[in-house]
Structures are given as structure tokens and as C-alpha cells.
Design an enzyme around this catalytic site. Sequence first.
Site, short mmCIF file in Angstrom:
data_model
loop_
_atom_site.label_atom_id
_atom_site.label_comp_id
_atom_site.label_asym_id
_atom_site.label_seq_id
_atom_site.Cartn_x
_atom_site.Cartn_y
_atom_site.Cartn_z
CE LYS A 193 -4.49 -1.74 1.21
NZ LYS A 193 -5.66 -1.75 2.05
CE LYS A 236 -5.21 -8.10 -1.15
NZ LYS A 236 -6.04 -8.16 0.00
CE LYS A 243 -13.10 -4.53 0.11
NZ LYS A 243 -11.97 -4.27 1.00
N1 AQP Z 1 -7.94 -11.71 -3.44
C1 AQP Z 1 -8.35 -12.28 -2.31
N2 AQP Z 1 -8.39 -13.62 -2.21
C2 AQP Z 1 -8.84 -14.21 -1.05
N3 AQP Z 1 -9.26 -13.52 0.01
C3 AQP Z 1 -9.25 -12.19 -0.06
N4 AQP Z 1 -9.61 -11.21 0.80
C4 AQP Z 1 -9.39 -10.01 0.24
N5 AQP Z 1 -8.91 -10.16 -1.00
C5 AQP Z 1 -8.79 -11.49 -1.22
C6 AQP Z 1 -10.16 -11.46 2.13
O1 AQP Z 1 -11.31 -10.66 2.27
C7 AQP Z 1 -11.44 -10.28 3.64
C8 AQP Z 1 -11.76 -8.82 3.73
O2 AQP Z 1 -10.68 -8.06 3.24
P1 AQP Z 1 -10.59 -6.54 3.64
O3 AQP Z 1 -11.65 -5.79 2.98
O4 AQP Z 1 -10.53 -6.39 5.10
O5 AQP Z 1 -9.19 -6.07 3.16
P2 AQP Z 1 -8.20 -6.59 2.10
O6 AQP Z 1 -7.68 -7.94 2.44
O7 AQP Z 1 -7.16 -5.52 1.99
O8 AQP Z 1 -9.11 -6.68 0.80
P3 AQP Z 1 -8.98 -5.86 -0.52
O9 AQP Z 1 -10.11 -6.26 -1.39
O10 AQP Z 1 -7.62 -5.98 -1.11
O11 AQP Z 1 -9.23 -4.39 0.00
P4 AQP Z 1 -8.42 -3.10 -0.29
O12 AQP Z 1 -8.31 -3.05 -1.78
O13 AQP Z 1 -9.19 -2.01 0.29
O14 AQP Z 1 -7.09 -3.27 0.37
C9 AQP Z 1 -10.15 -10.65 4.34
O15 AQP Z 1 -10.37 -11.81 5.12
C10 AQP Z 1 -9.21 -10.96 3.22
O16 AQP Z 1 -8.29 -11.95 3.59
#
Ligand code: AQP
Length: 333
Positions: A114, A196, A199
Site C-alpha cells: 500500500k 491479488k 477492490k
Molecule cells: N484476493 C483475495 N483472495 C482471497 N481472500 C481475499 N480477501 C481479500 N482479498 C482477497 C479477504 O477478504 C477479507 C476482507 O478483506 P478486507 O476488505 O478487510 O481487506 P483486504 O484484504 O485488503 O481486501 P482488498 O479487497 O484488497 O481491500 P483493499 O483493496 O481495500 O485493500 C479478508 O479476510 C481478506 O483476507
Amino acid sequence: MDDKKIIFSGTQPSGVLTLGNYLGAIKNWVELQKDYRCIYAMMDLHTITVRNTPADIRRRTLEVLALYIASGIDPDENIMFIQSQNPNHAELAWVLNCYTYMGELQRMTQFKDKSARHAENINAGLLTYPVLMAADILLYQTDFVPVGKDQMQHIEICRDIAGRFNSLYGDVFKIPEGLLSKTGAKIMSLQDPVKKMSKSDPNPKSYISMMDDMNVIAKKIKGAVTDSEGKVEYREGDDTKAGINNLLSIMSAVTGRSIEAIAADYQNQGYGVFKADVAEAVVECIRPIREKYDKLINDKAYLSGICKNGAENARRISERTLNKVYKKVGFVI
Ligand code: AQP
């Protein structure tokens, strides 16, 4: 509380939830609610570690809740709440900050990723995100934290912080364990499959949003980056195969079939046929969730009621841990 083991997890309303969030986390939560006492939150405090439009955060927080319910999480059986509506999270995070080392935080993969993505805004919250996450979990004396593979490093640091605190003050926190979904899949970007699926990725073609129209989902999967070899074969760790590996993992996660069985079905087929079938399977997985979501999202009074009730319960439960912590570190309570 009854004697069921405790589960805590959440997602950030930092964008529309993706297929990665659903398959890596929420789908697993639905199964766990039968056997555990579950607490699922909308993690808005975490969301401001990167710049987001305030109105978007507010709207998405209820969208995330509606999606939890549409995915099958029962609001009568589980606690669901908005993180910022329970101030105990921020309070415990401050205490735990004083028991966490800079070096530990600077090593975190998410911080490095990030910081690279938001070079203009490497704020202290981005660095201390795992401490707030540790507070989220430890407040509820959580036994298990169902997360995607990408978050396992944060569970490890949470365990380290809790262990350090306990070794100074006695058994204050239960040491939680991370729980991967059965497939354990980390869903990767459709456009850059060594990263990965996220969102907040600026390229919407890289992720399947749970809110995408069914024809958009199919288009995105058909446009997923693969390779020129033309073989539907799973080769773990081979980056040249990352696109096909990812589509096989997705197909396996949405159908419940093993990757080997799926690869065997397509050994004599081209990528076009395979992608069309993956697209259909994903659409069939998301469609019923979307139908329920569309009905729920307009009932703001119902959703707000769940949040209010959830926050009261979350506050009551977490207060016990916070009071214990305050007493141990020497605060007058
Ligand atoms: N690509 C992924 N594959 C499997 N699991 C995933 N998770 C996120 N992306 C993947 C799981 O979703 C849960 C919620 O995630 P979060 O919203 O708390 O934050 P994150 O992991 O940072 O998800 P994003 O989508 O990548 O959000 P942004 O873009 O805002 O950083 C967690 O249990 C995560 O493991």
C-alpha cells in the site's frame, strides 16, 4: 455468551466487495455460523488509512452489511456491527501500539504494497493497521479468525502482540488462530495474476465486483490475462501459468470441485471454452446473492437497526477485555 468458540472477522468498506472477498472470506463465514458464536464487522476505521470519499465509505458500509446478509449470514444469530460504532476498538489499539515494534510493522507485506500504491500518503495509520486489527480480534477473546491467505501475516503479528502482553501481565488475551477457507484460495487479479484481486485496484477489469452485471462478469473473465501455451493445466508457483492457475482456483472455489478434476475436464479444450464455463459458473454463484441483495439494500431502517443492535452487543462484550487491559497497565477505572 454460551460456550461456543468465538469467531471474529470483517471487511473494509473501501470499495465494492470482490469475488476475492467473497470466496476468500465471506463464503467461509456462512458455513461457520452454525458451530460458532460469530461476530462480523464492517471495518470502517481501517478504510481511512487510504484516501476515500466520505460519502462512499458511508454508503458502502451498509452495502457490505447487505451483502453479508444476502450471502447467508443470519442477523438474528450473529453479531454484525460497524467498527467505528464501538469505540473500544480505537482505545485498545492505542494501548497495543505501545506494545508493538516499528520493525515488526515495517515488515508487513500489506504496508509495503500500500505504501508503494499510495506513495503520496504513507500515513501512520497505514503502518499501524495491523495493531488496530489485533485490537479488533483480541477485544472479543476470539478463538478463530477466518480470513483469506493475504491476511495471515496480520494474524501472526496479532498473536505476537497478544503473547507479549500476556507475558507481561498474565493471561489477558486469548491467542487467536487464523482460519483459511477449505480451498484456501487467494484470488488473483484478472489483469495481473501475480497480484491479488483487490477492490481498490484502479483497473476495474482486474476484479469481479459482487455488484457487477452478469454480462460484465462474463466479459471480465473472458478478457482475463492468460498465456500463449494453450494448456488448461495447474502449475503452482509457475508465474507464466498464473492466469490459468487463478481461473482454475476460481472455478474450484465456486463449484466445490477439485482443481485436478476440473483441469482433467479441459485437457483437450482451448482457453475460450474454459473461460466461457468459468464465467458461467461465477455468474451462477453470484446471481442468487445479487437477487437477495437488491431486495435488502433499499431497506435502510432494517439495516441500521442491525448495526445499532450489533454495536450495543459488541460494546458490552468488548468492554470486559478493555477494562481488564486498562487495569493491568495502570489506568484508574
Ligand atoms: N484476493 C483475495 N483472495 C482471497 N481472500 C481475499 N480477501 C481479500 N482479498 C482477497 C479477504 O477478504 C477479507 C476482507 O478483506 P478486507 O476488505 O478487510 O481487506 P483486504 O484484504 O485488503 O481486501 P482488498 O479487497 O484488497 O481491500 P483493499 O483493496 O481495500 O485493500 C479478508 O479476510 C481478506 O483476507
